[in-house]
Write a protein that holds these residues in place. Structure first.
Motif, PDB file in Angstrom:
ATOM      1  N   GLY A  55       0.822  -1.205   0.000  1.00 53.45           N
ATOM      2  CA  GLY A  55       0.000   0.000   0.000  1.00 53.45           C
ATOM      3  C   GLY A  55       0.852   1.249   0.000  1.00 53.45           C
ATOM      4  N   ASP A  56       0.561   2.122  -0.933  1.00 52.65           N
ATOM      5  CA  ASP A  56       1.321   3.363  -1.102  1.00 52.65           C
ATOM      6  C   ASP A  56       1.374   4.238   0.136  1.00 52.65           C
ATOM      7  OD1 ASP A  56       2.517   3.607  -3.534  1.00 52.65           O
ATOM      8  OD2 ASP A  56       0.617   3.995  -4.566  1.00 52.65           O
ATOM      9  N   ALA A  57       0.269   4.251   0.850  1.00 55.20           N
ATOM     10  CA  ALA A  57       0.140   5.212   1.946  1.00 55.20           C
ATOM     11  C   ALA A  57       0.598   4.649   3.282  1.00 55.20           C
ATOM     12  CB  ALA A  57      -1.311   5.673   2.046  1.00 55.20           C
ATOM     13  N   PRO A 169     -13.991  -6.044   1.149  1.00 49.27           N
ATOM     14  CA  PRO A 169     -14.253  -4.763   0.475  1.00 49.27           C
ATOM     15  C   PRO A 169     -15.741  -4.393   0.454  1.00 49.27           C
ATOM     16  CG  PRO A 169     -12.686  -6.056  -0.785  1.00 49.27           C
ATOM     17  CD  PRO A 169     -13.161  -6.936   0.319  1.00 49.27           C
ATOM     18  N   GLU A 170     -16.619  -5.388   0.709  1.00 51.93           N
ATOM     19  CA  GLU A 170     -18.052  -5.103   0.761  1.00 51.93           C
ATOM     20  C   GLU A 170     -18.433  -4.408   2.067  1.00 51.93           C
ATOM     21  OE1 GLU A 170     -20.277  -5.859  -1.778  1.00 51.93           O
ATOM     22  OE2 GLU A 170     -18.371  -6.314  -2.794  1.00 51.93           O
ATOM     23  N   CYS A 171     -17.999  -5.000   3.169  1.00 52.60           N
ATOM     24  CA  CYS A 171     -18.496  -4.502   4.452  1.00 52.60           C
ATOM     25  C   CYS A 171     -17.558  -3.550   5.181  1.00 52.60           C
ATOM     26  CB  CYS A 171     -18.906  -5.664   5.362  1.00 52.60           C
ATOM     27  SG  CYS A 171     -17.638  -6.917   5.600  1.00 52.60           S
ATOM     28  N   ARG A 172     -16.285  -3.560   4.835  1.00 50.95           N
ATOM     29  CA  ARG A 172     -15.384  -2.686   5.592  1.00 50.95           C
ATOM     30  C   ARG A 172     -15.724  -1.197   5.464  1.00 50.95           C
ATOM     31  NH1 ARG A 172      -8.991  -3.349   5.530  1.00 50.95           N
ATOM     32  NH2 ARG A 172      -9.729  -5.151   4.411  1.00 50.95           N
ATOM     33  N   PRO A 173     -16.091  -0.745   4.247  1.00 52.49           N
ATOM     34  CA  PRO A 173     -16.456   0.669   4.124  1.00 52.49           C
ATOM     35  C   PRO A 173     -17.605   1.066   5.046  1.00 52.49           C
ATOM     36  CG  PRO A 173     -16.134  -0.296   1.958  1.00 52.49           C
ATOM     37  CD  PRO A 173     -16.069  -1.421   2.938  1.00 52.49           C
ATOM     38  N   ASN A 174     -18.555   0.130   5.251  1.00 52.37           N
ATOM     39  CA  ASN A 174     -19.669   0.439   6.167  1.00 52.37           C
ATOM     40  C   ASN A 174     -19.149   0.684   7.572  1.00 52.37           C
ATOM     41  OD1 ASN A 174     -21.469   0.021   4.102  1.00 52.37           O
ATOM     42  ND2 ASN A 174     -21.782  -2.159   4.639  1.00 52.37           N
ATOM     43  N   TYR A 175     -18.232  -0.175   7.975  1.00 52.42           N
ATOM     44  CA  TYR A 175     -17.692  -0.033   9.322  1.00 52.42           C
ATOM     45  C   TYR A 175     -16.911   1.268   9.444  1.00 52.42           C
ATOM     46  CZ  TYR A 175     -14.885  -0.526  13.461  1.00 52.42           C
ATOM     47  OH  TYR A 175     -14.291  -0.282  14.658  1.00 52.42           O
ATOM     48  N   GLN A 180     -16.314   6.510  11.742  1.00 41.58           N
ATOM     49  CA  GLN A 180     -16.102   7.952  11.549  1.00 41.58           C
ATOM     50  C   GLN A 180     -17.235   8.757  12.168  1.00 41.58           C
ATOM     51  OE1 GLN A 180     -15.259   8.057   7.312  1.00 41.58           O
ATOM     52  NE2 GLN A 180     -13.241   8.939   7.735  1.00 41.58           N
ATOM     53  N   GLN A 181     -18.446   8.240  12.003  1.00 42.72           N
ATOM     54  CA  GLN A 181     -19.594   8.934  12.607  1.00 42.72           C
ATOM     55  C   GLN A 181     -19.416   9.017  14.113  1.00 42.72           C
ATOM     56  OE1 GLN A 181     -23.382   7.173  11.529  1.00 42.72           O
ATOM     57  NE2 GLN A 181     -23.064   7.850   9.395  1.00 42.72           N
ATOM     58  N   PHE A 182     -18.990   7.898  14.685  1.00 43.01           N
ATOM     59  CA  PHE A 182     -18.784   7.841  16.127  1.00 43.01           C
ATOM     60  C   PHE A 182     -17.686   8.829  16.546  1.00 43.01           C
ATOM     61  CE2 PHE A 182     -16.232   6.267  19.632  1.00 43.01           C
ATOM     62  CZ  PHE A 182     -17.172   6.070  20.623  1.00 43.01           C
ATOM     63  N   LEU A 183     -16.610   8.840  15.799  1.00 42.21           N
ATOM     64  CA  LEU A 183     -15.465   9.682  16.161  1.00 42.21           C
ATOM     65  C   LEU A 183     -15.762  11.166  15.952  1.00 42.21           C
ATOM     66  CD1 LEU A 183     -12.566   7.572  14.620  1.00 42.21           C
ATOM     67  CD2 LEU A 183     -13.071   7.848  17.045  1.00 42.21           C
ATOM     68  N   GLN A 184     -16.588  11.453  14.968  1.00 44.52           N
ATOM     69  CA  GLN A 184     -16.953  12.829  14.636  1.00 44.52           C
ATOM     70  C   GLN A 184     -17.342  13.614  15.887  1.00 44.52           C
ATOM     71  OE1 GLN A 184     -17.313  14.084  11.051  1.00 44.52           O
ATOM     72  NE2 GLN A 184     -16.786  15.737  12.453  1.00 44.52           N
ATOM     73  N   GLN A 185     -18.124  12.954  16.759  1.00 41.79           N
ATOM     74  CA  GLN A 185     -18.637  13.638  17.948  1.00 41.79           C
ATOM     75  C   GLN A 185     -17.558  13.908  18.990  1.00 41.79           C
ATOM     76  OE1 GLN A 185     -21.623  10.784  18.964  1.00 41.79           O
ATOM     77  NE2 GLN A 185     -22.323  10.882  16.826  1.00 41.79           N
ATOM     78  N   ARG A 186     -16.469  13.139  18.944  1.00 41.64           N
ATOM     79  CA  ARG A 186     -15.437  13.392  19.968  1.00 41.64           C
ATOM     80  C   ARG A 186     -14.092  13.764  19.350  1.00 41.64           C
ATOM     81  NH1 ARG A 186     -18.271   8.814  22.952  1.00 41.64           N
ATOM     82  NH2 ARG A 186     -19.723   8.718  21.242  1.00 41.64           N
ATOM     83  N   ILE A 187     -14.151  14.261  18.152  1.00 41.85           N
ATOM     84  CA  ILE A 187     -12.898  14.551  17.450  1.00 41.85           C
ATOM     85  C   ILE A 187     -12.012  15.518  18.218  1.00 41.85           C
ATOM     86  CG2 ILE A 187     -13.877  16.427  16.045  1.00 41.85           C
ATOM     87  CD1 ILE A 187     -12.008  14.741  13.814  1.00 41.85           C
ATOM     88  N   GLU A 188     -12.602  16.395  18.998  1.00 45.26           N
ATOM     89  CA  GLU A 188     -11.820  17.384  19.748  1.00 45.26           C
ATOM     90  C   GLU A 188     -10.993  16.747  20.855  1.00 45.26           C
ATOM     91  OE1 GLU A 188     -11.011  20.255  18.821  1.00 45.26           O
ATOM     92  OE2 GLU A 188     -12.336  19.907  17.096  1.00 45.26           O
ATOM     93  N   THR A 189     -11.432  15.607  21.357  1.00 43.41           N
ATOM     94  CA  THR A 189     -10.692  14.981  22.457  1.00 43.41           C
ATOM     95  C   THR A 189      -9.548  14.096  21.951  1.00 43.41           C
ATOM     96  OG1 THR A 189     -12.115  13.032  22.494  1.00 43.41           O
ATOM     97  CG2 THR A 189     -12.814  14.910  23.836  1.00 43.41           C
ATOM     98  N   THR A 199      -9.319  10.867   9.041  1.00 41.95           N
ATOM     99  CA  THR A 199      -9.614  10.815   7.612  1.00 41.95           C
ATOM    100  C   THR A 199      -8.784   9.754   6.886  1.00 41.95           C
ATOM    101  OG1 THR A 199      -8.125  12.693   7.464  1.00 41.95           O
ATOM    102  CG2 THR A 199     -10.474  13.147   7.224  1.00 41.95           C
ATOM    103  N   THR A 200      -7.485   9.644   7.230  1.00 42.03           N
ATOM    104  CA  THR A 200      -6.635   8.729   6.469  1.00 42.03           C
ATOM    105  C   THR A 200      -6.909   7.262   6.797  1.00 42.03           C
ATOM    106  OG1 THR A 200      -4.915   8.871   8.135  1.00 42.03           O
ATOM    107  CG2 THR A 200      -4.753  10.383   6.278  1.00 42.03           C
ATOM    108  N   ASN A 201      -7.015   6.941   8.056  1.00 43.04           N
ATOM    109  CA  ASN A 201      -7.164   5.545   8.455  1.00 43.04           C
ATOM    110  C   ASN A 201      -7.821   5.468   9.839  1.00 43.04           C
ATOM    111  OD1 ASN A 201      -6.961   2.829   8.847  1.00 43.04           O
ATOM    112  ND2 ASN A 201      -4.741   2.705   8.516  1.00 43.04           N
ATOM    113  N   PRO A 202      -9.128   5.699   9.865  1.00 45.45           N
ATOM    114  CA  PRO A 202      -9.830   5.804  11.163  1.00 45.45           C
ATOM    115  C   PRO A 202      -9.664   4.562  12.053  1.00 45.45           C
ATOM    116  CG  PRO A 202     -11.387   5.715   9.310  1.00 45.45           C
ATOM    117  CD  PRO A 202     -10.042   5.920   8.732  1.00 45.45           C
ATOM    118  N   LEU A 203      -9.463   3.398  11.447  1.00 43.30           N
ATOM    119  CA  LEU A 203      -9.326   2.188  12.264  1.00 43.30           C
ATOM    120  C   LEU A 203      -8.117   2.271  13.200  1.00 43.30           C
ATOM    121  CD1 LEU A 203     -10.423  -0.964  10.343  1.00 43.30           C
ATOM    122  CD2 LEU A 203     -11.494   1.272  10.416  1.00 43.30           C
TER     123      LEU A 203
END
Length: 417
Positions: A55-57, A169-175, A180-189, A199-203
């Motif tokens: 993987g390049d990144a 590749p089917e289900c991972r994007p859903n997760y 990300q939705q979950f993290l969105q609310q606590r991104i400041e912490t 953004t790059t690799n939330p897992l």
RNA sequence: GUGGCCAUGGUGAAGCGGUUAACACAUACGACUGUGACUCGUACAUACGAGGGUUCAAAUCCCUCUGGCCACCCCA
């Protein structure tokens, strides 16, 4: 000033080397028992192989590879891991044409430009195994059983197996989205690194060790709850097979991978004994890798373990072996006889030492003691004349007489055992 | 790539501005004349990671570099 080895590149001296051989031999035995065959692939590959597979990144490709341009103006790289090269060979040699199911293992040096630490070097060594051509979770379980058996065979109970599934590749994007939705609310912490990972690799935020992040992600959704039906069934079957074979494991739904090619089952053998180098072996399924490298659509699964790390876990084990006999001599004509005798004994597989420098009897005996020889014998005029000599068992000084012949000595060594 | 700690012989180390650079282990040879382990004796760092500087004087103080360890990071 005397020349020194390059930073992060180490010499493996004989005492350490014996430990390594033990690990390698055990791996060979266990892997061959499981029907695997050794594949030896080059240490240098085209750079593109790694950027396309790992993987390049990823950090490995972005900043840790030993990449250079050769005299033919090709960009080549010292392999940072083993799977990519093995799969390249699998495709290039059309190994799948004979049988898509291949069970291969390899061992050898890998190179990553990292800051050296205990259990982590720039040239390090891996032993790995791969199974291609089987989608069925039975393959996953077989590989895990083999890995577990290996650690049992080298008498280590410490590293324990953790498993997880990363979905497909089917289900991972859903997760990913859910996380990300979950993290969105606590991104400041979150810490700065994790803000970037958002953004790059939330897992990756899941295994951040910063207390604030660990707290923030404590209640994060689990990958395992977002698997599609196929992936969920697959994972359940893997667990069932492991239960059937009584293979101990625990589930770690926060385990993530540094290489992009992994799908579904992932696993690690972890230990608490090596500080921050807790992973002794790790691997997973890579169903898309072979086609991604231009081969047919064939699934695969494999693992690699760090030889240095396994060796560290084996540090208190002693691997030395001692000579059976030390031949001491008095005069120079006696050395001819001793030399012939030594040669004969060596040819029958008996480990013998003698003094090479005509030193005093005392030094010779001291050497016999230092080398921890089981027996010693002194050859002088009398012995030559009678053809017999007194053999001394070093441990307790017990003396026994025997003929000065290969057969006589073999008999004696066997009898007094 | 970031931060912290460290660097004296083969090894473990003492020394912290002027010492023959202590001590112990290891090693070599000998006392013990053809027998190890115990004991005793002798030998064993012009040298203190490297390079600069301060000083009458540096292993000891300062700077740079290199290496090691630990944590982060990453991962096997």
């Amino acid at each position: 000033m005397a020349l020194k080895a390059v930073k992060g590149f180490n010499d493996i001296l004989p005492d350490e080397s014996r430990r390594w051989q033990y690990i390698e031999q055990t791996a060979r035995r266990v892997f061959e028992l499981n029907g695997f065959g050794e594949i030896r692939v080059p240490i240098v590959e085209k750079t593109e192989l790694f950027s396309r597979s790992i993987g390049d990144a990823t950090d490995i490709v972005e900043k840790e590879m030993y990449t250079f341009t050769d005299k033919g103006d090709n960009s080549v790289t010292l392999r940072p891991e083993g799977t990519a090269g093995v799969m390249r060979s699998f495709i290039e040699n059309k190994i799948y044409a004979l049988d898509p199911i291949a069970k291969l293992y390899y061992m050898g040096p890998m190179f990553r430009y990292e800051r050296p630490q205990k259990g982590r070097y720039r040239q390090f060594h891996q032993i790995g195994a791969e199974i291609t051509g089987v989608n069925d979770p039975l393959a996953d379980a077989q590989l895990l059983n083999m890995l577990t058996l290996f650690f049992r065979e080298i008498s280590l109970t410490e590293p324990t197996l953790q498993i997880n599934s990363l979905g497909c590749p089917e289900c991972r994007p859903n997760y990913r989205r859910a996380l990300q939705q979950f993290l969105q609310q606590r991104i400041e912490t979150l810490c700065d690194d994790c803000k970037r990972r958002f953004t790059t690799n939330p897992l990756r935020t899941l295994d951040c060790k910063i207390p604030g992040c660990a707290e923030a992600t404590a209640a994060a959704p689990s990958v395992l709850e977002h698997l599609c039906n196929e992936c969920d069934n697959h994972f359940n079957s893997v667990k069932r097979y492991l239960d059937l074979s009584a293979t101990p494991y625990s589930i770690n739904s926060r385990m993530v991978r540094g290489l992009d090619y992994y799908t579904r089952t992932t696993f690690e053998m972890v230990t608490g004994l090596l500080g921050s180098q807790s992973a002794v072996a790790a691997g997973g399924r890579y169903d898309g890798l072979i086609s991604q490298l231009g081969g047919p659509s064939i699934p695969g699964i494999g693992f690699a373990m760090g030889l240095e790390r396994v060796a560290l876990l084996l540090e208190n084990k002693d691997f030395t072996s001692n000579p059976e006999l030390f031949i001491a001599t008095i005069g120079s004509s006696e050395r001819d006889m001793a030399f012939t005798l030594m040669d004969g004994l060596l040819k029958s597989g008996i480990r013998v030492e003698m003094d090479c420098e005509s030193k005093s009897l005392k030094s010779q005996m001291r050497r016999a003691d230092k080398l921890k020889c089981r027996f010693s014998v002194v050859i002088g005029e009398n012995e030559i004349a009678t053809g017999k000599a007194v053999f001394k068992r070093m441990e307790d000084g017990l003396q026994s007489e025997s003929a000065l012949t290969v057969d006589g000595i073999k008999l004696l060594l066997g009898a007094v055992k």
